[in-house]
Every structure is written in structure tokens, then in C-alpha cells.
Enzyme design. Structure first.
Site, short mmCIF file in Angstrom:
data_model
loop_
_atom_site.label_atom_id
_atom_site.label_comp_id
_atom_site.label_asym_id
_atom_site.label_seq_id
_atom_site.Cartn_x
_atom_site.Cartn_y
_atom_site.Cartn_z
CG HIS A 132 6.53 3.18 -14.09
ND1 HIS A 132 5.77 3.71 -15.12
CD2 HIS A 132 5.77 2.21 -13.53
CE1 HIS A 132 4.62 3.07 -15.17
NE2 HIS A 132 4.59 2.16 -14.23
CE LYS B 32 8.73 -5.89 -3.50
NZ LYS B 32 8.43 -4.90 -4.54
#
Length: 758
Positions: A697, A20
Site C-alpha cells: 500500500h 480520488k
């Protein structure tokens, strides 16, 4: 016959979420592509080694993904939407990120691929797009490169490939409608090429995932399996891999396929092992998914030993995880704050690998010492059954006392709507947001300092109050009609509630991937659930004191809390959901007493909780709807109950959506271009709807004209007087500059439409 073990996949993100961090650093322009690629290489090498050291015989390769494994498969097949293609037709890691995040090769915004839930899990995949006459070619060699990597490191491996029919099933047709199954013969040559390349590398077994086989597939899709696998046979041995449910209903199709082995999920599935053994070709390898890849509980290995022993030596046998361990946290040993008793009940991905090894050894060479080892390992999970940490008599009594009156509002929607209109006097096309505002570094730092004891309660509350004040001021300035407090105090919409309810525990590093770079740390439900004190009232009341406009109280609904937690396995999901509903019912009552007139109960997970087979839907929908109503029905008539749902397809559950009887429902529609509203139109949905007008998003800021066009499209399907204007989802992951700009455009679009109506 020696039994081998394997996992179907391993978590990709890294123990400390290294993937991430590397992704987000690269996207922000703070690191190079080579630095990102190095992080991936390091993680893969570490994870293969860890699995091998834990006793896994065959480690999976091809389970790693830079964003999502379905998207990786799209690139493997050269399936790149035109809007994301490089001018020269090449495919690279930036192509992959553009599809996931929404950018054209020029750097200009281009709609991201649609995202939806992976079967009935909390993981999201990027939906493949198909067009008639589409060409496929081997476009992205990530799988082959990683196989070379693993072989060079000396691992015994089993490559993993998403099967062709499940891949087509998961996709959507774009443009002119046609049967996407007709593309099967176009993608099979690419699969043949990949299998040939794997054979050249000396690979014996390939795990080919066809989880669509647990579904109730149309007959023409089932019929496609035989010719498809006929085309793929011969170069390597194929382990046809299914998970998330039983396969008994499709066994006739499966046993006729030219494959060499079958993996079944015997945790989520209910296939009788003796019947399965009898029905499959005797030369087939049977791989049994006995270790739950989707939950955190320690396995009762003694019970599994008893269940599996009759099959030993009856046919070639492997043991595996039920599904990929992608859905599990990585390492329980990293948890230093869990109570010793509770910790003894758990197993994370690495511990699950060790469980596989222990069970495999015992079945291969059963002796008293091995059986004693299994018994000792299983003792804590057996002792849990009688633990006082698990049972609360008061909760059980309250649950037993629920009546049908407890789940109905006092008046029907039409009568409630009238009292609510008088109370709130909102304009046409009322604007609002879904709940959260950007979680800045400052907000996260504040929470972390408080959690780690560097900040006392008083200073923490002062800091959070300032952020709430800022969120209210921003919304006032933008001209929104119904405000939210912004949720600065909340780390995660489920974790936050779990922390304030009895019956939950939390991990420090229990991260699992949700989509792309987004990871979540689900709470674990270990026992009966109750609410010791009010959870959200203090902040909602404070936010409302700062403005004349209504501020929504924000709750996460019972079904979503259940679906987004690791649940207990000793009581039904219905029981857990209703326990949560009772706890949150008290919260609704307390919010009303504090003067909050609009309360949102988010149920984004309602649809994903559906069983995979329609035959099981009605029972689930009945208790899921009842749990929501049990939570909400305590509200007075002039209190407006909102609910929010995302990533949903509604057509097949419209009856249940209407049965929730929420006054307003907000849904995620922008990525599907308002397609979802067709369901509401066809059903003549009676209550109010806020179709999401832009995709949160993606970092793209929608223009006023874009939003206006979507709202006009919505008004063709739903009467304008019942429409709300809102983003698709919460704004937690966005930055303030793009949030301000997007919301300003949204408010302006609503104002223009109001002016037209005057």
C-alpha cells in the site's frame, strides 16, 4: 413534537470520484495544494446542498475527510507519529498524507500508519498510535473550518466528531506497553476546546460518535464513559451516536450519561424500540437510524411507518440513516443501464435522504395522501419477494443436498503436503506473489474499450494475452518460483467474479470509498447464485502454457465475495456464501482438469465478516469455514490450495483459520512487523505460511536487508521449511518500476537465506 431528520455522514468521494482524482493528481505532483483544496470545498458545498434539497433537516459537517476520518481526528488532537512530524511541529495536509501513505517530512520513506477495517465494514481507517506520556493539543482545525464554510452557505448543520473513548479504543500502543485508556484525561481538554469553539458558532447539537458502545467492552472502558462525558457536558447538546449493532447490553452505562440524545442503528441492531423508549431518560432525544446506510435496497417505508408511529409524540424524536452514508453509492439516477425492475428495488445515498424526508413528513402529518405515497414508494421492494429474478429452484436443490463429505479433503494436510512436494519440487523459502500485477493505463484502456464496444472480443483477448505473456516473462526474469498470470483481465477481485455469476447486477457509478483514494464498486447480489460457465480457466491455462513453473489459479473466495458485495436481505448470509461456494467449487474442478496444480482462494474478508459481538462469532465462523471448504474440498490431494488474508488479527480466530485446512496461507504482516505470526506460533499452526514481507500500500521499495530481517524474524516463530516468501497483498495499484525492484529484492533475500541453509 416535530420530528426532524438527519444523516450521520455522506459519501466524500464525489459522484465521478472527483476526490480520488484530485488526490492522486496532487500526489503525482500534477496539481497544486490549492487546486486540491478547491476540489474538497466544491464537493462539500455540493453534498450539503444535495442533502438539503433531498429534504434532510440537519446536514452533517465533519464527515468529509481527505484520507480517513479517524486520521482526521488524530490530527485534530495533534497526534502525529514522530516519524511524520514537521520540524516546527506544525500540521498540514501533507502531514496527513504522509501518515496515510508512508513518507517522512524529508521525503524519505517512513512507515505508513497501520490500516485496518472500520468495525465490520469494508472501509479502512488509519490506526492511531499512542505512546506513554504523549501530549495532545488542538492541532488541525479542519472541523471548525468546515463548520464555518457550511454556516456561511446558510445550512442548518450538525457537526460530527469521533468520540474520545472510541478513538482510544481504535488505536494501538507503540513502544513501551501501557494502558491507552490512561490517555483519556489528556485528550478530553482538546475535545472541550472543540466543543467550546462550536458553541461560539451557535451550534445546538453535536453528533459525537461512540460506535464502541455496540461492542462488548471491558468494564474499565465502560466505566470511563461517565467521567469523560461529565467533562464534555454543558457547552452544546450531545447526540451520543452508535451504529452497526444493538446497544441493549450497554444500556445501563448509556442511560446514566450526561448527554441530551442517543442515536441507535435499528437496521443492524435488534433493540426493541418500546423497551429502548422506556429505559431512556424521558427528556432525551431519541434518534432512530431507520434507513440502511450500508446497503443499496429501497426501504419499505410503509413498514417503518407502522413500526414508528406508536413512538410519535411520546418523546423528542429524530429519524436518521442507520450509520454514515459513506458506505453507499451516491445517486441511483446516474444509473442508466440497470434493468427497470431491478432499479426499482434500489436506493443510493441521495435516494436515502429522500426516503428520510418522505417518512418524516408522513409521521409529522399523517393523512391518506401521505400514506398512499409511502405505499406507492414501498410497492417495488414488496413485489421483489415473488420475482423470478430472485429465485432459482436448481440452486436451492443443490444447496439442500450438501453433505459433510462435500466439505472435507480426501487426505489430511501432512499426506497432501508430501504428494504436493513431489509434484512441484519447490526450493526452500519458495517465492510467489499474491496475484495481481500493476494495472497500467494500457490495461485499463483495453478493458474499457472492450466494455464500451470499441474493441471486439478477438482483439481484446489478443491484448490481454500479451499482458499475461509480459507478466509471466517478468516473473521468470525475476526468478520467482510460483507464478501468477497477473489478472490483467480483472477490474476488481469481486466484481470480476460477480460479472460471470448469475444472481449479481452491476452499477456504472456505484463507487464507495475503501481507503484513502481507493474506491470500489461492489456488485449487488439480487438473487440465487450460479455459474453458467467457466470463469478463469482460459487465462490460467494460457499462462501455464508459457512456463514450466507452476502458475496459480486465482479465485476470490465465497466469504469475501459476500462481504465485498451488497448482499440480499431476504436470505441469510450463510445461504449466500454457500451458493457462491458451490459455483466456485465447479471452477476449482475445471481448473484442475486444465492442468492447474496450485489454486489460490482468496479470503481477505474472512475476519471482517465477524459479528461485532463475540457471542455471535461461533455461528458465523462455522458457516464461513464450511463455505471455504465446500469451495476447496473438491481438489485432488496433489493440488495445493492457497488462501490469502489481509488486515487481519488472527489471535482470536486461529482455530477457524486452521480449520480452513488450506495447504498454504499468505497473510499481511509487514505493517505490523510480523506481530501477527505470534498467533500462528502460539497455536502451533500446522500448515505452510507466507508472511507478507513488504507493504504494497506504500510506494516505498523495501531493501534486501529489510526483507531478510523480517524473514529471520518469521523463522524464529515458524519452522523455515513451512515458510513462503511473498508481498503483503496484490500489486495492482503499484507501478512496474517499483514492483520490479521490490520483487527483485524479495527474491534475492530468499536466495541468501537458502544459501545459508546449504
Amino acid at each position: 413534537m416535530t420530528i426532524l431528520n438527519h444523516t450521520l455522514g455522506f459519501p466524500r468521494v464525489g459522484l465521478k470520484r472527483e476526490l480520488k482524482k484530485a488526490q492522486e493528481s496532487y500526489w503525482a505532483g500534477n496539481s497544486t495544494q490549492e487546486e486540491l483544496l478547491n476540489v474538497g470545498r466544491e464537493l462539500r458545498a455540493r453534498h450539503w446542498q444535495q442533502q438539503q434539497q433531498a429534504g434532510v433537516d440537519l446536514v452533517p459537517v465533519g464527515d468529509f475527510a481527505w484520507y480517513d476520518h479517524v486520521l482526521t481526528t488524530s490530527l485534530l488532537l495533534g497526534n502525529v507519529p514522530e516519524r511524520h512530524q514537521n520540524a516546527d511541529g506544525s500540521i498540514d495536509i501533507d502531514t496527513l498524507f504522509r501518515i496515510g501513505r508512508g513518507r517522512a517530512p524529508t521525503g524519505k520513506p517512513a512507515a505508513a500508519a497501520e490500516m485496518t477495517k472500520w468495525f465490520n465494514t469494508n472501509y479502512h481507517y488509519m490506526v492511531p498510535e499512542f505512546q506513554q506520556g504523549q501530549q495532545f493539543k488542538l492541532g488541525w482545525t479542519q472541523l471548525l473550518d468546515e463548520v464555518d464554510e457550511a454556516l456561511a452557505l446558510g445550512h442548518k448543520i450538525k457537526p460530527v466528531l469521533l468520540g474520545p473513548i472510541t478513538y482510544l479504543w481504535l488505536g494501538k500502543v507503540k513502544g513501551e506497553q501501557f494502558d491507552r485508556l490512561s490517555l483519556l484525561n489528556d485528550i478530553l481538554p482538546v475535545y472541550q476546546q472543540v466543543l467550546a469553539e462550536l458553541a461560539k458558532r451557535g451550534i445546538e447539537w453535536v453528533q459525537i460518535d461512540e460506535p464502541a458502545l455496540v461492542l462488548e467492552l471491558p468494564q474499565e472502558w465502560l466505566d470511563a464513559y461517565q467521567p469523560a462525558y461529565q467533562a464534555l457536558q454543558g457547552q452544546v447538546k450531545l447526540l451520543l451516536t452508535t451504529y452497526f449493532d444493538s446497544i441493549g447490553h450497554n444500556i445501563d452505562t448509556i442511560r446514566a450519561l450526561p448527554v441530551q440524545g442517543l442515536h441507535v442503528d435499528v437496521v443492524a441492531g435488534h433493540d426493541d424500540l418500546a423497551v429502548l423508549h422506556k429505559n431512556l431518560p424521558k427528556e432525551w432525544l431519541l434518534s432512530l437510524g431507520v434507513i440502511n446506510g450500508r446497503n443499496v435496497w429501497r426501504a419499505d417505508l410503509s413498514s417503518w411507518f407502522e413500526r414508528l408511529q406508536p413512538l410519535v409524540n411520546s418523546r423528542p424524536l429524530w429519524l436518521g440513516s442507520s450509520c454514515s452514508l459513506l458506505h453507499s453509492p451516491i445517486d441511483l439516477n446516474e444509473e442508466t443501464r440497470l434493468d427497470a425492475e431491478v432499479k426499482s428495488w434500489f436506493a443510493f445515498a441521495l435516494q436515502k435522504c429522500a426516503e428520510l424526508a418522505l417518512l418524516t413528513q408522513a409521521l409529522n402529518a399523517p393523512n391518506d395522501a401521505k400514506l398512499a405515497e409511502l405505499a406507492a414508494y414501498s410497492a417495488p421492494i414488496r413485489a421483489r419477494r415473488s420475482s423470478s429474478r430472485v429465485h432459482n429452484a436448481q440452486v436451492e436443490q443443490r444447496l439442500a443436498a450438501i453433505t459433510s463429505q462435500d466439505i472435507e479433503r480426501q487426505l489430511p494436510y501432512e499426506a497432501r503436503a508430501e504428494t504436493q512436494r513431489k509434484r512441484f519440487n519447490l526450493p526452500a523459502w519458495p517465492t510467489t506473489t499474491i496475484g495481481s500485477f500493476p494495472q497500467t493505463t494500457e490495461i485499463r484502456g483495453l478493458r474499457l474499450d472492450f466494455k464500451q464496444g470499441r474493441l471486439d472480443g478477438k482483439n481484446y483477448r489478443t491484448g490481454i494475452s500479451e499482458h499475461i505473456k509480459q507478466a509471466i516473462a517478468e516473473q521468470e526474469r525475476l526468478g520467482l518460483d510460483v507464478l501468477v498470470h497477473g489478472e490483467a483481465e480483472r477490474n476488481d477481485m469481486v466484481e470480476y467474479f460477480g460479472e460471470h455469476l448469475d444472481g449479481f447486477v452491476f452499477t456504472q457509478n456505484g463507487w464507495v470509498q475503501s481507503y484513502g483514494s481507493r474506491c470500489v464498486k461492489p456488485p449487488v447480489i439480487i438473487g440465487d447464485i450460479s455459474r453458467p460457465e467457466a470463469i478463469t480457466v482460459e487465462w490460467a491455462k494460457y499462462a501455464q502454457s508459457l512456463t514450466e513453473k507452476p502458475v496459480k489459479g486465482m479465485l476470490t473466495g465465497p466469504v469475501t465475495i459476500l462481504c465485498w458485495s451488497f448482499p440480499r436481505e431476504d436470505v441469510s448470509r450463510e445461504t449466500i456464501a454457500k451458493q457462491i461456494a458451490l459455483a466456485l467449487r465447479d471452477e476449482v474442478e475445471d481448473l484442475e482438469k486444465a492442468g492447474i496444480g496450485i489454486i489460490q482462494i482468496d479470503e481477505p474478508a474472512l475476519r471482517e465478516g465477524l459479528p461485532l459481538r463475540r457471542a455471535d462469532w461461533q455461528a458465523y465462523l462455522q458457516w464461513a469455514v464450511d463455505a471455504f471448504k465446500l469451495n476447496a474440498a473438491v481438489a485432488q490431494n496433489d493440488t495445493q490450495i492457497h488462501t490469502h488474508m489481509c488486515y487481519c488479527e488472527f489471535n482470536d480466530i486461529m482455530d477457524s483459520i486452521a480449520a480452513l485446512d488450506a495447504d498454504v496461507i499468505t497473510i499481511e504482516t509487514s505493517r505490523s512487523d510480523m506481530e501477527l505470526l505470534e498467533s500462528f506460533e502460539d497455536f502451533a499452526y500446522p500448515n505452510e505460511i507466507g508472511p507478507g514481507v513488504y507493504d504494497i500500500h506504500s510506494p516505498n521499495v523495501p531493501s534486501v536487508e529489510w526483507i531478510e530481517a523480517l524473514l529471520r524474524k518469521a523463522a524464529q516463530r515458524i519452522p523455515a521449511e513451512r515458510l513462503w516468501v511473498n508481498p503483503d497483498c496484490g500489486l495492482k495499484t503499484r507501478g512496474w518500476p517499483e514492483t520490479r525492484q521490490a520483487l527483485a529484492n524479495m527474491v534475492l533475500a530468499a536466495q541468501r537465506l537458502r544459501e545459508e541453509q546449504i
